[in-house]
Scaffold this motif. Structure first.
Motif, PDB file in Angstrom:
ATOM      1  N   ARG A 166       0.799  -1.191  -0.019  1.00 52.37           N
ATOM      2  CA  ARG A 166      -0.007  -0.187   0.026  1.00 52.37           C
ATOM      3  C   ARG A 166       0.874   1.242   0.041  1.00 52.37           C
ATOM      4  NH1 ARG A 166      -4.867   0.229   4.145  1.00 52.37           N
ATOM      5  NH2 ARG A 166      -4.941   1.994   2.845  1.00 52.37           N
ATOM      6  N   PHE A 167       1.956   1.376   0.784  1.00 53.65           N
ATOM      7  CA  PHE A 167       2.705   2.574   0.927  1.00 53.65           C
ATOM      8  C   PHE A 167       4.248   2.396   0.365  1.00 53.65           C
ATOM      9  CE2 PHE A 167      -0.083   2.048   4.644  1.00 53.65           C
ATOM     10  CZ  PHE A 167      -1.029   2.807   4.531  1.00 53.65           C
ATOM     11  N   ARG A 180       4.696   7.512  -2.909  1.00 54.88           N
ATOM     12  CA  ARG A 180       3.726   6.840  -1.757  1.00 54.88           C
ATOM     13  C   ARG A 180       4.463   6.542  -0.347  1.00 54.88           C
ATOM     14  NH1 ARG A 180       2.018   1.683  -3.967  1.00 54.88           N
ATOM     15  NH2 ARG A 180       3.625   1.896  -5.335  1.00 54.88           N
ATOM     16  N   TRP A 213       3.594   8.135   3.054  1.00 56.18           N
ATOM     17  CA  TRP A 213       3.302   7.615   4.191  1.00 56.18           C
ATOM     18  C   TRP A 213       4.131   7.893   5.501  1.00 56.18           C
ATOM     19  CZ3 TRP A 213       6.364   3.208   5.957  1.00 56.18           C
ATOM     20  CH2 TRP A 213       5.720   2.137   6.916  1.00 56.18           C
TER      21      TRP A 213
END
Length: 283
Positions: free
Chosen positions: A244-245, A268, A272
């Protein structure tokens, strides 16, 4: 006119009414506790043929077993420490929190502990008590539950027939561990001490088989089931953060930024880290 229909009120009127009734409810709860405490102290449940205040609350006042336990426990604590009545009345303390605090209150620590619990949630009070009164680690064990086929509810007829008074702890009929409820309770995580937590739940056969297989593959140094679960959760967290990050300990060299809505991994990752893994979008 339906007195329960509020469709004619404005938004501000609904909110104002809610606040007013919530305040009245808290004040009324304090008065109920005071009356329960006095009824209990005078044993006025005996002329009504009830063996205990708990039984009176269930049979005469028609509280549920859980609600009756909370109120009797809270009333007894408030009788010993009268400042509790004011804290309940003005909303600084709630019944669930008081039930947690009651076994730990003494003449020496009551005021300080009650002040520390002001406007705290149940989970926050549990954490507070774990810090002030740490408990030892629990032994890890896995126990098979019997099948639920043919399960019958326990006989509750004797619930209010016992002459024993309400004691701290869970109230209700004791059911043998050989009888399983048809619906397993949700997994629960509760604090035991600073940075120590109890995990209790039910796993299915597939998860049990996977856990046993992982322990066998890891070998003698795998540790107990909790150690294996801890390693599995950490691996899953790293996997999800990487997905996700784009979290990684060895980031690649930045490439040319692609056009369109694609967000490069380094962007990202930077966002994050900057926002602490939380969404900071403001509408």
């Amino acid at each position: 006119m339906n007195s329960w229909s509020l469709s004619n009120l404005s938004d501000d009127g609904v909110v104002a009414g809610l606040r007013s009734h919530a305040a009245s409810e808290r004040s009324l709860s304090a008065h109920v506790l005071a009356h329960i405490a006095e009824t209990d102290s005078r044993k006025l449940y005996l002329p009504a043929a009830y063996p205990s205040m708990f039984a009176y609350c269930v049979g005469e006042l028609h509280y549920s077993e859980d609600a009756a336990y909370k109120r009797v426990r809270a009333a007894r604590a408030a009788r010993d420490f009268p400042s509790i009545f004011d804290r309940i009345a003005d909303g600084r303390l709630h019944l669930s929190g008081l039930v947690l605090l009651a076994p730990h209150l003494t003449r020496e620590n009551a005021d300080e502990l009650l002040d520390a619990s002001t406007h705290r949630t149940k989970a926050q009070i549990e954490q507070l008590l774990a810090e002030r009164f740490p408990q030892p680690d629990l032994a890890t064990f896995i126990q098979p539950l019997p099948p639920t086929a043919g399960w019958e509810p326990p006989d509750l007829r004797g619930l209010c027939e016992s002459g024993e008074q309400l004691a701290p702890g869970r109230v209700g009929i004791t059911v043998s561990h050989q009888v399983a409820s048809p619906v397993a309770p949700p997994a629960r995580v509760a604090p035991l001490a600073p940075e120590r937590f109890e995990l209790r739940g039910t796993m299915d056969q597939a998860m049990h088989d996977d856990l046993c297989a992982v322990r066998e593959l890891l070998g003698p140094g795998a540790g107990d089931a909790m150690a294996v679960l801890g390693r599995a959760v950490r691996l899953m967290r790293r996997h999800l953060e990487r997905r996700r990050f784009a979290a990684t300990e060895r980031p690649r060299r930045q490439r040319s930024r692609a056009e369109g809505r694609y967000v490069p991994a380094e962007v990202r990752r930077e966002v994050w880290q900057r926002d602490g893994g939380r969404c900071t979008f403001v509408s």
